[in-house]
Design a protein around this motif. Structure first.
Motif, PDB file in Angstrom:
ATOM      1  N   GLN A 214      36.816  52.883  36.169  1.00 22.22           N
ATOM      2  CA  GLN A 214      36.429  51.939  37.208  1.00 22.22           C
ATOM      3  C   GLN A 214      36.915  50.524  36.877  1.00 22.22           C
ATOM      4  O   GLN A 214      37.319  49.791  37.774  1.00 22.22           O
ATOM      5  CB  GLN A 214      34.918  51.949  37.398  1.00 22.22           C
ATOM      6  N   THR A 215      36.903  50.154  35.626  1.00 23.28           N
ATOM      7  CA  THR A 215      37.343  48.812  35.228  1.00 23.28           C
ATOM      8  C   THR A 215      38.804  48.597  35.605  1.00 23.28           C
ATOM      9  O   THR A 215      39.173  47.560  36.161  1.00 23.28           O
ATOM     10  CB  THR A 215      37.152  48.611  33.712  1.00 23.28           C
TER      11      THR A 215
ATOM     12  N   TYR B 154      40.500  50.237  37.919  1.00 19.40           N
ATOM     13  CA  TYR B 154      40.569  50.236  39.382  1.00 19.40           C
ATOM     14  C   TYR B 154      40.185  48.874  39.949  1.00 19.40           C
ATOM     15  O   TYR B 154      40.874  48.349  40.826  1.00 19.40           O
ATOM     16  CB  TYR B 154      39.655  51.329  39.946  1.00 19.40           C
ATOM     17  N   LEU B 155      39.114  48.291  39.441  1.00 19.20           N
ATOM     18  CA  LEU B 155      38.658  46.991  39.949  1.00 19.20           C
ATOM     19  C   LEU B 155      39.663  45.886  39.638  1.00 19.20           C
ATOM     20  O   LEU B 155      39.912  45.015  40.471  1.00 19.20           O
ATOM     21  CB  LEU B 155      37.290  46.649  39.383  1.00 19.20           C
ATOM     22  N   LYS B 156      40.235  45.908  38.443  1.00 17.75           N
ATOM     23  CA  LYS B 156      41.238  44.901  38.098  1.00 17.75           C
ATOM     24  C   LYS B 156      42.492  45.047  38.945  1.00 17.75           C
ATOM     25  O   LYS B 156      43.076  44.061  39.380  1.00 17.75           O
ATOM     26  CB  LYS B 156      41.610  45.005  36.617  1.00 17.75           C
ATOM     27  N   LYS B 157      42.907  46.264  39.167  1.00 16.20           N
ATOM     28  CA  LYS B 157      44.136  46.540  39.920  1.00 16.20           C
ATOM     29  C   LYS B 157      43.998  46.156  41.391  1.00 16.20           C
ATOM     30  O   LYS B 157      44.964  45.704  42.006  1.00 16.20           O
ATOM     31  CB  LYS B 157      44.472  48.024  39.787  1.00 16.20           C
ATOM     32  N   HIS B 158      42.807  46.318  41.963  1.00 14.92           N
ATOM     33  CA  HIS B 158      42.612  46.140  43.406  1.00 14.92           C
ATOM     34  C   HIS B 158      41.644  45.016  43.760  1.00 14.92           C
ATOM     35  O   HIS B 158      41.092  45.002  44.860  1.00 14.92           O
ATOM     36  CB  HIS B 158      42.116  47.450  44.014  1.00 14.92           C
ATOM     37  N   LYS B 159      41.446  44.060  42.859  1.00 17.61           N
ATOM     38  CA  LYS B 159      40.420  43.041  43.091  1.00 17.61           C
ATOM     39  C   LYS B 159      40.669  42.220  44.352  1.00 17.61           C
ATOM     40  O   LYS B 159      39.734  41.910  45.078  1.00 17.61           O
ATOM     41  CB  LYS B 159      40.248  42.147  41.877  1.00 17.61           C
ATOM     42  N   TRP B 160      41.921  41.881  44.637  1.00 18.33           N
ATOM     43  CA  TRP B 160      42.191  41.060  45.826  1.00 18.33           C
ATOM     44  C   TRP B 160      42.008  41.871  47.103  1.00 18.33           C
ATOM     45  O   TRP B 160      41.496  41.367  48.101  1.00 18.33           O
ATOM     46  CB  TRP B 160      43.582  40.447  45.759  1.00 18.33           C
ATOM     47  N   LEU B 161      42.403  43.129  47.083  1.00 18.83           N
ATOM     48  CA  LEU B 161      42.193  43.999  48.244  1.00 18.83           C
ATOM     49  C   LEU B 161      40.700  44.217  48.479  1.00 18.83           C
ATOM     50  O   LEU B 161      40.232  44.134  49.622  1.00 18.83           O
ATOM     51  CB  LEU B 161      42.881  45.341  48.031  1.00 18.83           C
ATOM     52  N   LEU B 162      39.957  44.458  47.424  1.00 24.23           N
ATOM     53  CA  LEU B 162      38.513  44.665  47.558  1.00 24.23           C
ATOM     54  C   LEU B 162      37.825  43.413  48.095  1.00 24.23           C
ATOM     55  O   LEU B 162      36.927  43.498  48.936  1.00 24.23           O
ATOM     56  CB  LEU B 162      37.905  45.072  46.221  1.00 24.23           C
ATOM     57  N   LYS B 163      38.257  42.250  47.629  1.00 25.49           N
ATOM     58  CA  LYS B 163      37.684  40.993  48.114  1.00 25.49           C
ATOM     59  C   LYS B 163      37.945  40.828  49.610  1.00 25.49           C
ATOM     60  O   LYS B 163      37.044  40.477  50.369  1.00 25.49           O
ATOM     61  CB  LYS B 163      38.281  39.819  47.341  1.00 25.49           C
ATOM     62  N   LYS B 164      39.178  41.117  50.045  1.00 26.98           N
ATOM     63  CA  LYS B 164      39.512  41.018  51.457  1.00 26.98           C
ATOM     64  C   LYS B 164      38.723  42.027  52.284  1.00 26.98           C
ATOM     65  O   LYS B 164      38.183  41.688  53.354  1.00 26.98           O
ATOM     66  CB  LYS B 164      41.004  41.231  51.673  1.00 26.98           C
ATOM     67  N   MET B 165      38.630  43.248  51.810  1.00 23.70           N
ATOM     68  CA  MET B 165      37.886  44.279  52.528  1.00 23.70           C
ATOM     69  C   MET B 165      36.405  43.904  52.640  1.00 23.70           C
ATOM     70  O   MET B 165      35.782  44.129  53.684  1.00 23.70           O
ATOM     71  CB  MET B 165      38.038  45.632  51.838  1.00 23.70           C
ATOM     72  N   TYR B 166      35.849  43.337  51.572  1.00 26.23           N
ATOM     73  CA  TYR B 166      34.442  42.925  51.584  1.00 26.23           C
ATOM     74  C   TYR B 166      34.225  41.817  52.616  1.00 26.23           C
ATOM     75  O   TYR B 166      33.286  41.867  53.404  1.00 26.23           O
ATOM     76  CB  TYR B 166      34.024  42.469  50.204  1.00 26.23           C
ATOM     77  N   LYS B 167      35.106  40.829  52.613  1.00 26.73           N
ATOM     78  CA  LYS B 167      34.970  39.732  53.595  1.00 26.73           C
ATOM     79  C   LYS B 167      35.120  40.252  55.018  1.00 26.73           C
ATOM     80  O   LYS B 167      34.361  39.848  55.904  1.00 26.73           O
ATOM     81  CB  LYS B 167      36.027  38.658  53.327  1.00 26.73           C
TER      82      LYS B 167
ATOM     83  N   CYS C 130      31.927  47.145  45.695  1.00 29.99           N
ATOM     84  CA  CYS C 130      33.004  47.614  44.814  1.00 29.99           C
ATOM     85  C   CYS C 130      32.676  48.972  44.216  1.00 29.99           C
ATOM     86  O   CYS C 130      33.552  49.838  44.100  1.00 29.99           O
ATOM     87  CB  CYS C 130      33.259  46.590  43.712  1.00 29.99           C
ATOM     88  N   ASN C 131      31.441  49.163  43.848  1.00 24.83           N
ATOM     89  CA  ASN C 131      31.020  50.443  43.291  1.00 24.83           C
ATOM     90  C   ASN C 131      31.180  51.562  44.325  1.00 24.83           C
ATOM     91  O   ASN C 131      31.658  52.655  44.006  1.00 24.83           O
ATOM     92  CB  ASN C 131      29.575  50.340  42.804  1.00 24.83           C
ATOM     93  N   GLU C 132      30.774  51.277  45.548  1.00 25.31           N
ATOM     94  CA  GLU C 132      30.934  52.262  46.629  1.00 25.31           C
ATOM     95  C   GLU C 132      32.412  52.586  46.864  1.00 25.31           C
ATOM     96  O   GLU C 132      32.775  53.752  47.049  1.00 25.31           O
ATOM     97  CB  GLU C 132      30.287  51.720  47.906  1.00 25.31           C
ATOM     98  N   MET C 133      33.261  51.578  46.834  1.00 29.10           N
ATOM     99  CA  MET C 133      34.695  51.800  47.043  1.00 29.10           C
ATOM    100  C   MET C 133      35.296  52.624  45.905  1.00 29.10           C
ATOM    101  O   MET C 133      36.180  53.452  46.128  1.00 29.10           O
ATOM    102  CB  MET C 133      35.430  50.466  47.190  1.00 29.10           C
ATOM    103  N   TRP C 134      34.811  52.434  44.689  1.00 32.19           N
ATOM    104  CA  TRP C 134      35.278  53.222  43.554  1.00 32.19           C
ATOM    105  C   TRP C 134      34.959  54.699  43.771  1.00 32.19           C
ATOM    106  O   TRP C 134      35.804  55.563  43.571  1.00 32.19           O
ATOM    107  CB  TRP C 134      34.655  52.719  42.260  1.00 32.19           C
ATOM    108  N   TYR C 135      33.735  54.986  44.215  1.00 27.90           N
ATOM    109  CA  TYR C 135      33.368  56.388  44.435  1.00 27.90           C
ATOM    110  C   TYR C 135      34.118  56.989  45.624  1.00 27.90           C
ATOM    111  O   TYR C 135      34.485  58.158  45.602  1.00 27.90           O
ATOM    112  CB  TYR C 135      31.856  56.539  44.579  1.00 27.90           C
ATOM    113  N   ARG C 136      34.385  56.201  46.641  1.00 30.44           N
ATOM    114  CA  ARG C 136      35.223  56.693  47.748  1.00 30.44           C
ATOM    115  C   ARG C 136      36.634  57.006  47.249  1.00 30.44           C
ATOM    116  O   ARG C 136      37.237  58.002  47.645  1.00 30.44           O
ATOM    117  CB  ARG C 136      35.298  55.658  48.865  1.00 30.44           C
ATOM    118  N   HIS C 137      37.157  56.120  46.400  1.00 30.63           N
ATOM    119  CA  HIS C 137      38.484  56.329  45.816  1.00 30.63           C
ATOM    120  C   HIS C 137      38.521  57.629  45.011  1.00 30.63           C
ATOM    121  O   HIS C 137      39.468  58.415  45.127  1.00 30.63           O
ATOM    122  CB  HIS C 137      38.849  55.125  44.944  1.00 30.63           C
ATOM    123  N   LYS C 138      37.491  57.846  44.197  1.00 25.93           N
ATOM    124  CA  LYS C 138      37.435  59.086  43.415  1.00 25.93           C
ATOM    125  C   LYS C 138      37.399  60.312  44.328  1.00 25.93           C
ATOM    126  O   LYS C 138      38.046  61.326  44.043  1.00 25.93           O
ATOM    127  CB  LYS C 138      36.208  59.078  42.511  1.00 25.93           C
ATOM    128  N   ASP C 139      36.655  60.219  45.435  1.00 23.71           N
ATOM    129  CA  ASP C 139      36.608  61.325  46.395  1.00 23.71           C
ATOM    130  C   ASP C 139      37.979  61.581  47.009  1.00 23.71           C
ATOM    131  O   ASP C 139      38.379  62.732  47.214  1.00 23.71           O
ATOM    132  CB  ASP C 139      35.585  61.043  47.494  1.00 23.71           C
TER     133      ASP C 139
END
Length: 67
Positions: free
Chosen positions: A46-47, A49-62, A22-31
């Motif tokens: 970041q907080t 961003y993580l709340k807004k995209h938590k389900w997408l991040l979970k799917k991407m991680y899996k 999630c941290n890596e995705m946050w920095y990619r998003h900022k870029d």
């Protein structure tokens, strides 16, 4: 004992693989925001961003762990 030792925990757990992802995705998003707009940092943190995209991040991680 100096002041730093008083506040340093004896055990500092490592963040989970998901948290690192999630941290890596946050920095990619900022870029991406910087590339699109030229603004160094988005208007939100970041907080948010993580709340807004938590389900997408979970799917991407899996998906990234499947292969």
């Amino acid at each position: 004992m100096d002041d730093l030792e008083k506040f340093t925990p004896l055990f500092s757990p490592m963040p989970s693989d998901f948290r690192i992802f999630c941290n890596e995705m946050w920095y990619r998003h900022k870029d991406e925001i910087f590339a699109w707009t030229g603004v160094i940092s988005p208007e939100y943190d970041q907080t948010y961003y993580l709340k807004k995209h938590k389900w997408l991040l979970k799917k991407m991680y899996k998906d990234s762990n499947r292969g």
